[in-house]
Design a protein around this motif. Structure first.
Motif, PDB file in Angstrom:
ATOM      1  N   PRO A 466      70.656 -27.404-119.858  1.00 31.44           N
ATOM      2  CA  PRO A 466      71.888 -27.375-120.469  1.00 31.44           C
ATOM      3  C   PRO A 466      72.402 -25.728-120.060  1.00 31.44           C
ATOM      4  CG  PRO A 466      69.933 -26.980-122.181  1.00 31.44           C
ATOM      5  CD  PRO A 466      69.495 -27.537-120.882  1.00 31.44           C
ATOM      6  N   ASP A 467      73.769 -25.801-120.408  1.00 27.96           N
ATOM      7  CA  ASP A 467      74.180 -24.493-120.043  1.00 27.96           C
ATOM      8  C   ASP A 467      73.748 -23.476-120.925  1.00 27.96           C
ATOM      9  OD1 ASP A 467      75.979 -22.331-119.748  1.00 27.96           O
ATOM     10  OD2 ASP A 467      77.936 -23.308-120.386  1.00 27.96           O
ATOM     11  N   PRO A 468      73.252 -22.279-120.418  1.00 30.60           N
ATOM     12  CA  PRO A 468      72.346 -21.166-121.012  1.00 30.60           C
ATOM     13  C   PRO A 468      73.352 -20.205-121.660  1.00 30.60           C
ATOM     14  CG  PRO A 468      72.577 -20.719-118.549  1.00 30.60           C
ATOM     15  CD  PRO A 468      73.221 -21.845-118.874  1.00 30.60           C
ATOM     16  N   LEU A 469      74.427 -20.478-121.750  1.00 34.79           N
ATOM     17  CA  LEU A 469      75.364 -19.450-122.481  1.00 34.79           C
ATOM     18  C   LEU A 469      75.224 -19.261-123.768  1.00 34.79           C
ATOM     19  CD1 LEU A 469      78.314 -17.914-122.642  1.00 34.79           C
ATOM     20  CD2 LEU A 469      79.490 -20.133-123.118  1.00 34.79           C
ATOM     21  N   ALA A 470      74.708 -20.147-124.595  1.00 39.71           N
ATOM     22  CA  ALA A 470      74.561 -19.617-126.137  1.00 39.71           C
ATOM     23  C   ALA A 470      73.285 -18.804-126.135  1.00 39.71           C
ATOM     24  CB  ALA A 470      74.404 -21.257-127.055  1.00 39.71           C
ATOM     25  N   GLU A 471      72.231 -19.464-125.228  1.00 42.70           N
ATOM     26  CA  GLU A 471      70.820 -18.837-125.590  1.00 42.70           C
ATOM     27  C   GLU A 471      71.208 -17.318-125.067  1.00 42.70           C
ATOM     28  OE1 GLU A 471      66.446 -19.762-124.177  1.00 42.70           O
ATOM     29  OE2 GLU A 471      67.862 -20.134-122.775  1.00 42.70           O
ATOM     30  N   GLY A 472      72.032 -17.230-123.954  1.00 43.53           N
ATOM     31  CA  GLY A 472      71.971 -16.007-123.378  1.00 43.53           C
ATOM     32  C   GLY A 472      72.892 -14.805-124.124  1.00 43.53           C
ATOM     33  N   LEU A 473      73.737 -15.353-124.756  1.00 38.28           N
ATOM     34  CA  LEU A 473      74.560 -14.652-125.696  1.00 38.28           C
ATOM     35  C   LEU A 473      73.530 -13.955-126.694  1.00 38.28           C
ATOM     36  CD1 LEU A 473      77.955 -16.428-126.339  1.00 38.28           C
ATOM     37  CD2 LEU A 473      77.675 -14.237-125.110  1.00 38.28           C
TER      38      LEU A 473
END
Length: 524
Positions: A466-473
Motif C-alpha cells: 500500500p501507499d506508505p504515506l500514512a506510515e511515513g507521516l
C-alpha cells in the motif's frame, strides 16, 4: 613522547595503552593452558588481538614454567594452495619466531632439516614433535592470522595439529592458540579455484574454547584517553570524552584514530594549552570518513562481496534480511561491522560504521553527478530549505533515471542518489547523519548546515504494497520529535513497475502530520 597507536601491536613505551591482558579473563586462559587445552581467540581486525597474544607470551615466559612462542602465519597466504611452499613458510616462520622471542638459535636449522627430509603434509607435526621432545619445558604455541590461510594449506595445518594432539605435552605443544578474525566453527575452507566447501571446523575438533576479544568499555575508553592528559597535561572536555564513546562504542582502532587525529594532526589540537573539544572530535571523524582511511576503506571494500550485500542492502533499506544465510550474518559480526543488540537483532556496530556504509555506496553516484548550481544558498551563505527543495526536484526530474542505474545496490538506489545530491549540497560546510534499522521500512537523514537542521524520512513504495504515506507521516513525527524539529520532508520513491517517467511523476506538496508538524511530501 607517547601517542595513540593506529598501526600494529601496542608498544607501551611508545603508545598510550591499556594493559593488554586486562581485556581477557587471564585466570581462565591460564587454567586452559594448565589443562593442556587447545583453544581459539577471535576478534575483528585492529582490535588488539596481536597485542594480547604478545602480552600473553611475555607473561608465560616471565615465570619460566612454559616456553611460549608467538608466530604470524600470514606469510603463507601468498602460496594459497601450493602446499609444499605454504607449509615450508609456516614451519620456517615458527622457527624464526622461536629464535626472535626465545633466543633459540637451534630452531631455524632444525626447521631446515625437517623440511628437507619430510613430506609437506607432515612437516609441521614432525617439527613440533621433535622440538617438544628436546625441550625442558612444555611448549605453548600462539598462532596468529590462521584464517588468512585457505584450502589444502588450512586443512593440512589443522589436521597436523589434531594428529599430534595426543602426544602433548612431552612430544607436542601443551597448548596451541589459534587466532584470527573468525571463530573456527565458522571456518569455511575453500579451494582457490572453486567455491565449494572442502570442510569446516571439524578439521580441528579438539579445540576446547573459542574466546572473543571485545571492544573497550566506556570506562576503558575514558582511561585510554586520559593517558594523553597525564602525559601532556592537555585536557579533554567532558563532552569530547563522551563523543568519542558515542561515535565508536569502544571499537579500539576508532578510539585511537579519533584521538590521534584530534590531538596530533589537527592544528587546534596540537596546542597543548587548549583542551580537546567535542568539535575537534567531530572534525576528526569527518576527515577520517572523507579520506577513507585504511581501516574504513577495508570495511567499505567488503560491501562489494555478494555475501555482505545480501545482509547490508536490506538493512539499509529498512527491510527484513531474508536471503542471507546464518554463516553470512555471522561473517559480518566476526568482521566487527555488525553486532547483535540485547534482543538478538543485527545492528551496525557503531555510529561511524553506520555513516561509512551508505556514504561509501553513494560515492560512485556522487562522482557521477553533473555540475549543480548552488541555488539553495542565500546571499549571506545560509541554507534556504525552500530553494533546496526546488533544486532537488529539478535535479531529480532531469538526472534521476540515469543516476539510479549507477547506484551499486538496486534496493536503495534512490536513497543513494538523494544522499549523493545532499553531499554535494553540504560540500564540507555541514553534516549528513543517517539512521536505519532492519524491518523499519525507512531511512532517516538529518542535514545540518549552519543554523539549519532538516529532518528527512525516505520511504519506498514497492509492488504489492500500500501507499506508505500514512506510515511515513507517523514515523517522521517520531523522528522529528527526537530532533526537536517542528517540520521536515517525507520523500516517497515510487518503485512500482509500470509507473510514468520520473520527470512526469515527481512533485511536492505541503501537509500536516498527525503530530501537527509541517511536512513537505515529495513524490519521486
Amino acid at each position: 613522547m607517547r601517542f595513540f597507536n593506529t598501526e600494529g601491536p601496542i608498544r607501551p613505551e611508545d603508545h598510550y595503552s591499556l594493559p593488554p591482558l586486562s581485556r581477557w579473563d587471564l585466570e581462565q586462559i591460564l587454567s586452559l593452558i594448565e589443562q593442556k587445552k587447545y583453544f581459539l581467540l577471535h576478534a575483528p581486525r585492529q582490535t588488539g588481538k596481536t597485542s594480547c597474544l604478545l602480552a600473553l607470551m611475555e607473561h608465560l615466559n616471565r615465570y619460566g614454567h612454559y616456553r611460549a612462542v608467538y608466530a604470524n602465519l600470514e606469510g603463507a597466504q601468498a602460496w594459497r594452495e601450493q602446499l609444499a611452499d605454504a607449509m615450508a613458510t609456516i614451519v620456517t616462520d615458527i622457527a624464526t619466531s622461536a629464535q626472535v622471542w626465545l633466543g633459540d638459535e637451534e630452531r631455524p636449522g632444525h626447521a631446515r632439516e625437517v623440511l628437507a627430509s619430510t613430506a609437506p603434509g607432515s612437516a609441521l607435526s614432525v617439527f613440533l614433535s621433535q622440538w617438544c621432545q628436546r625441550s625442558a619445558q612444555p611448549l605453548v604455541l600462539l598462532l596468529d592470522e590462521v584464517d588468512a590461510l585457505i584450502g589444502d594449506t588450512l586443512v593440512s595445518l589443522l589436521r597436523q595439529l589434531r594428529a599430534g594432539y595426543p602426544q602433548r605435552p612431552t612430544a607436542f605443544p601443551q597448548t596451541v592458540v589459534l587466532c584470527g578474525v573468525r571463530d573456527l566453527r565458522d571456518y569455511r575452507i575453500h579451494a582457490s579455484s572453486e567455491r565449494a566447501v572442502i570442510t569446516g571446523g571439524s578439521a580441528f575438533n579438539i579445540k576446547a574454547k573459542s574466546l572473543r576479544l571485545g571492544d573497550f568499555s566506556a570506562e576503558e575508553t575514558r582511561t585510554l584517553l586520559l593517558e594523553h592528559t597525564q602525559e601532556t597535561g592537555q585536557l579533554f572536555t567532558p563532552e569530547a570524552l563522551e563523543q568519542v564513546w558515542t561515535l565508536t562504542l569502544g571499537q579500539p582502532w576508532l578510539v585511537n584514530a579519533l584521538a590521534y587525529r584530534a590531538c596530533f594532526e589537527l592544528p587546534a589540537g596540537r596546542d597543548r594549552t587548549q583542551p580537546i573539544t567535542r568539535e575537534l572530535i567531530d572534525q576528526a571523524k569527518e576527515q577520517m570518513i572523507i579520506e577513507r582511511v585504511t581501516h574504513l576503506d577495508q570495511l567499505a571494500h567488503k560491501l562489494q562481496e555478494p555475501r555482505v550485500r545480501r545482509v547490508i542492502e536490506p538493512m539499509l533499506a529498512g527491510m527484513l534480511i531474508e536471503d542471507a544465510s546464518e554463516d553470512e550474518r555471522d561473517y559480518l559480526v566476526d568482521l566487527g561491522l555488525l553486532k547483535r543488540d540485547g534482543a538478538g537483532g543485527l545492528i551496525v556496530a557503531n555510529p561511524i560504521y553506520r555513516e561509512v556504509l551508505p556514504r561509501a555506496l553513494a560515492s560512485v553516484t556522487q562522482d557521477s553527478l553533473p555540475r549543480i548550481t548552488p541555488i539553495w544558498l542565500k546571499a549571506d551563505g545560509r541554507l534556504d530549505p525552500e530553494q533546496l527543495l526546488d533544486a532537488f526536484l529539478a535535479f531529480w526530474r532531469q538526472h534521476g533515471e540515469p543516476l539510479l542505474k549507477s547506484a551499486p545496490y538496486h534496493e536503495i538506489a534512490p536513497h543513494l542518489v538523494l544522499m549523493a545530491f545532499l553531499h554535494r549540497v553540504i560540500n564540507g560546510g555541514g553534516t549528513l547523519e543517517r539512521e536505519y534499522a532492519i524491518g523499519s521500512g525507512r531511512m532517516d537523514l538529518c542535514l545540518r548546515y549552519g543554523a539549519v537542521t532538516l529532518g528527512i524520512e525516505l520511504k519506498v513504495w514497492r509492488d504489492g504494497r500500500p501507499d506508505p504515506l500514512a506510515e511515513g507521516l507517523k514515523q517522521l513525527d517520531a523522528y522529528l520529535a527526537g530532533l526537536g524539529l517542528d517540520g521536515g520532508w517525507l520523500v516517497i520513491f515510487d518503485r512500482r513497475t509500470g509507473q510514468p517517467p520520473i520527470e512526469a511523476r515527481t512533485a511536492s506538496e505541503a501537509m500536516i502530520s498527525p503530530g501537527g508538524r509541517e511536512v513537505v511530501l515529495v513524490r519521486a
